[in-house]
Design a protein around this motif. Structure first.
Motif, mmCIF file in Angstrom:
data_model
loop_
_atom_site.group_PDB
_atom_site.id
_atom_site.type_symbol
_atom_site.label_atom_id
_atom_site.label_comp_id
_atom_site.label_asym_id
_atom_site.label_seq_id
_atom_site.Cartn_x
_atom_site.Cartn_y
_atom_site.Cartn_z
ATOM 1 N N GLU A 198 0.915 -1.300 0.146
ATOM 2 C CA GLU A 198 -0.028 -0.118 0.072
ATOM 3 C C GLU A 198 0.854 1.312 0.051
ATOM 4 O OE1 GLU A 198 -3.362 -2.331 2.982
ATOM 5 O OE2 GLU A 198 -2.172 -0.368 3.593
ATOM 6 N N ASP A 199 0.268 2.539 -0.517
ATOM 7 C CA ASP A 199 1.020 3.573 -0.180
ATOM 8 C C ASP A 199 1.109 3.776 1.178
ATOM 9 O OD1 ASP A 199 1.360 4.057 -2.887
ATOM 10 O OD2 ASP A 199 -0.642 5.095 -3.006
ATOM 11 N N PRO A 200 1.830 4.658 1.789
ATOM 12 C CA PRO A 200 2.910 5.107 1.107
ATOM 13 C C PRO A 200 4.317 4.610 0.901
ATOM 14 C CG PRO A 200 3.143 6.055 3.269
ATOM 15 C CD PRO A 200 2.144 4.969 3.194
ATOM 16 N N ILE A 201 5.099 4.784 -0.064
ATOM 17 C CA ILE A 201 6.519 4.233 -0.292
ATOM 18 C C ILE A 201 7.259 4.960 0.806
ATOM 19 C CG2 ILE A 201 8.503 3.814 -1.681
ATOM 20 C CD1 ILE A 201 5.842 2.079 -2.192
ATOM 21 N N ILE A 202 8.241 4.198 1.569
ATOM 22 C CA ILE A 202 9.078 4.686 2.500
ATOM 23 C C ILE A 202 10.544 4.330 2.133
ATOM 24 C CG2 ILE A 202 9.584 4.557 5.096
ATOM 25 C CD1 ILE A 202 6.630 3.092 5.292
ATOM 26 N N LEU A 203 10.919 5.452 1.726
ATOM 27 C CA LEU A 203 12.505 5.087 0.940
ATOM 28 C C LEU A 203 13.643 4.976 2.309
ATOM 29 C CD1 LEU A 203 12.403 7.740 -2.054
ATOM 30 C CD2 LEU A 203 12.291 5.212 -1.895
ATOM 31 N N ASN A 204 14.554 4.653 1.861
ATOM 32 C CA ASN A 204 15.618 4.542 3.124
ATOM 33 C C ASN A 204 16.792 5.732 3.002
ATOM 34 O OD1 ASN A 204 14.875 2.144 3.974
ATOM 35 N ND2 ASN A 204 15.663 0.718 2.799
ATOM 36 N N TYR A 205 16.306 6.629 2.323
ATOM 37 C CA TYR A 205 17.177 7.862 2.441
ATOM 38 C C TYR A 205 16.088 8.975 2.048
ATOM 39 C CZ TYR A 205 16.243 7.797 -2.606
ATOM 40 O OH TYR A 205 15.861 8.144 -3.880
ATOM 41 N N GLY A 206 16.537 10.172 2.379
ATOM 42 C CA GLY A 206 15.508 11.397 2.193
ATOM 43 C C GLY A 206 16.037 12.527 2.966
ATOM 44 N N GLU A 207 15.155 13.370 3.339
ATOM 45 C CA GLU A 207 15.323 14.776 3.954
ATOM 46 C C GLU A 207 14.548 14.638 5.052
ATOM 47 O OE1 GLU A 207 17.739 16.890 3.333
ATOM 48 O OE2 GLU A 207 18.635 15.684 1.461
ATOM 49 N N PRO A 208 14.714 15.347 6.101
ATOM 50 C CA PRO A 208 13.831 15.496 7.288
ATOM 51 C C PRO A 208 12.759 16.328 7.089
ATOM 52 C CG PRO A 208 15.845 16.633 7.927
ATOM 53 C CD PRO A 208 16.145 15.871 6.501
ATOM 54 N N HIS A 209 11.568 16.100 7.463
ATOM 55 C CA HIS A 209 10.391 16.989 7.494
ATOM 56 C C HIS A 209 9.705 17.093 6.177
ATOM 57 C CE1 HIS A 209 11.549 17.689 11.636
ATOM 58 N NE2 HIS A 209 12.762 18.533 11.156
ATOM 59 N N THR A 210 9.917 15.870 5.325
ATOM 60 C CA THR A 210 9.251 16.127 3.878
ATOM 61 C C THR A 210 8.485 14.758 3.717
ATOM 62 O OG1 THR A 210 11.206 14.470 3.016
ATOM 63 C CG2 THR A 210 11.598 17.079 2.933
ATOM 64 N N GLY A 211 7.812 14.705 2.819
ATOM 65 C CA GLY A 211 6.730 13.679 2.590
ATOM 66 C C GLY A 211 5.558 13.937 3.423
ATOM 67 N N MET A 212 4.808 12.733 3.411
ATOM 68 C CA MET A 212 3.401 13.148 4.235
ATOM 69 C C MET A 212 3.531 13.100 5.583
ATOM 70 S SD MET A 212 1.583 9.470 3.738
ATOM 71 C CE MET A 212 0.040 9.779 4.959
ATOM 72 N N GLN A 213 2.504 13.451 6.190
ATOM 73 C CA GLN A 213 2.763 13.217 7.892
ATOM 74 C C GLN A 213 2.110 12.249 8.002
ATOM 75 O OE1 GLN A 213 1.124 17.424 8.894
ATOM 76 N NE2 GLN A 213 2.518 17.153 10.572
ATOM 77 N N LEU A 214 2.440 11.390 9.399
ATOM 78 C CA LEU A 214 1.955 10.336 9.833
ATOM 79 C C LEU A 214 0.888 10.365 10.588
ATOM 80 C CD1 LEU A 214 5.485 8.748 10.900
ATOM 81 C CD2 LEU A 214 4.323 8.568 8.788
ATOM 82 N N VAL A 215 -0.062 9.596 10.527
ATOM 83 C CA VAL A 215 -1.511 9.716 11.252
ATOM 84 C C VAL A 215 -1.499 8.292 12.090
ATOM 85 C CG1 VAL A 215 -2.228 11.519 9.735
ATOM 86 C CG2 VAL A 215 -2.853 9.077 9.212
ATOM 87 N N LYS A 216 -2.276 8.309 13.011
ATOM 88 C CA LYS A 216 -3.095 7.284 13.896
ATOM 89 C C LYS A 216 -3.626 6.316 12.723
ATOM 90 C CE LYS A 216 -5.938 6.098 17.779
ATOM 91 N NZ LYS A 216 -7.019 6.485 18.792
ATOM 92 N N ASN A 217 -3.246 4.982 13.473
ATOM 93 C CA ASN A 217 -4.001 3.715 12.800
ATOM 94 C C ASN A 217 -3.461 3.596 11.153
ATOM 95 O OD1 ASN A 217 -5.240 3.580 14.922
ATOM 96 N ND2 ASN A 217 -7.174 3.699 14.129
ATOM 97 N N MET A 218 -2.322 4.255 10.927
ATOM 98 C CA MET A 218 -1.675 3.792 9.569
ATOM 99 C C MET A 218 -0.536 2.467 10.112
ATOM 100 S SD MET A 218 -0.080 7.227 8.124
ATOM 101 C CE MET A 218 0.848 6.472 6.593
#
Length: 247
Positions: free
Chosen positions: A175-195
């Protein structure tokens, strides 16, 4: 599509995770020098089916076996065959369990006998996983997870593969989202409860270059044939942080 899990979803995913943990315990006990990968694959299948569940990976996009088993320079998607484990091997098991149409997906690695280099990359991978999980809570970002993995890998002298990563899971295998093993802090979607997320560091030695087996079309290995390691936990985000479902 991102699925925010219902209470029923969570209950069924946790049941799948319980079966996953039983399979892990069996594989740890059974994986010894002289045991073939195909034997371990079949034992995992038998146990999963005994629990009224199914193997999530079997025939997924044509994958021919029941679980993924990758050895030494093989990083992910290893197709079990007649290879027999030997002392010093670093072996990873990626197991998917489907129970009542809900899925648990996670991976672990272990060293057969003794191998200092293998133990070093395994500990680094497990530390990267732990550091990533530490930053998972509502309001934080996907990039925070990615940075934690990459920084830990680099601190231990390893690199991460760029083209594969973690993902959402639970109602579907990927399922989305894809979680890469590299990146920048405070980027991408925000995490929410029950993901529910699968966090999976994939560490490589000396280079992030890889190749895919031209015969089985699945196994991803380091191009330089040096050691790799893959570990993965499935987590449920809650109010304060997250629950590790596969621990």
């Amino acid at each position: 599509m991102i699925y925010i899990k219902s209470d029923y979803d969570i209950k069924m995913i946790k049941q799948a995770a319980l079966i996953w943990k039983q399979v892990k315990a069996m594989l740890i006990e059974t994986a010894q020098s002289g045991v073939s990968l195909i034997t371990l694959d079949q034992k995992a299948c038998d146990l999963i089916e005994q629990k009224n569940a199914t193997c999530s990976f079997y025939q997924y996009d044509g994958f021919p076996k029941h679980i993924c088993i990758s050895v030494n320079e093989e990083l992910i998607h290893g197709v079990p065959n007649n290879y027999k484990l030997k002392d010093g091997d670093l072996v990873s098991f990626d197991v998917g369990v489907t129970y009542e149409n809900h899925i648990c997906d996670a991976a672990f690695s272990l060293v057969i006998g003794e191998n200092k280099m293998a133990t070093h990359i395994l500990k680094a991978s497990e530390e990267a996983l732990a550091k990533a999980i530490d930053v998972i809570k509502p309001g934080n970002y996907l990039g925070d997870i990615s940075v934690a993995i990459e920084q830990t890998a680099k601190a231990h002298g390893y690199t991460v593969i760029k083209d594969f990563g973690g993902h959402g899971c639970g109602n579907k295998l990927h399922e989305d989202p894809i979680i890469l093993n590299y990146g920048e802090p405070h980027t991408g979607m925000q995490l929410v409860k029950n993901m529910t997320l699968c966090i999976e560091p994939m560490l490589m030695t000396g280079s992030d270059q890889y190749k895919i087996d031209h015969k089985n079309k699945w196994t991803v290995s380091s191009q330089n044939k040096k050691l790799t390691c893959h570990v993965e936990h499935m987590v449920l985000i809650n109010e304060k942080g997250c629950e590790i479902l596969t621990k």
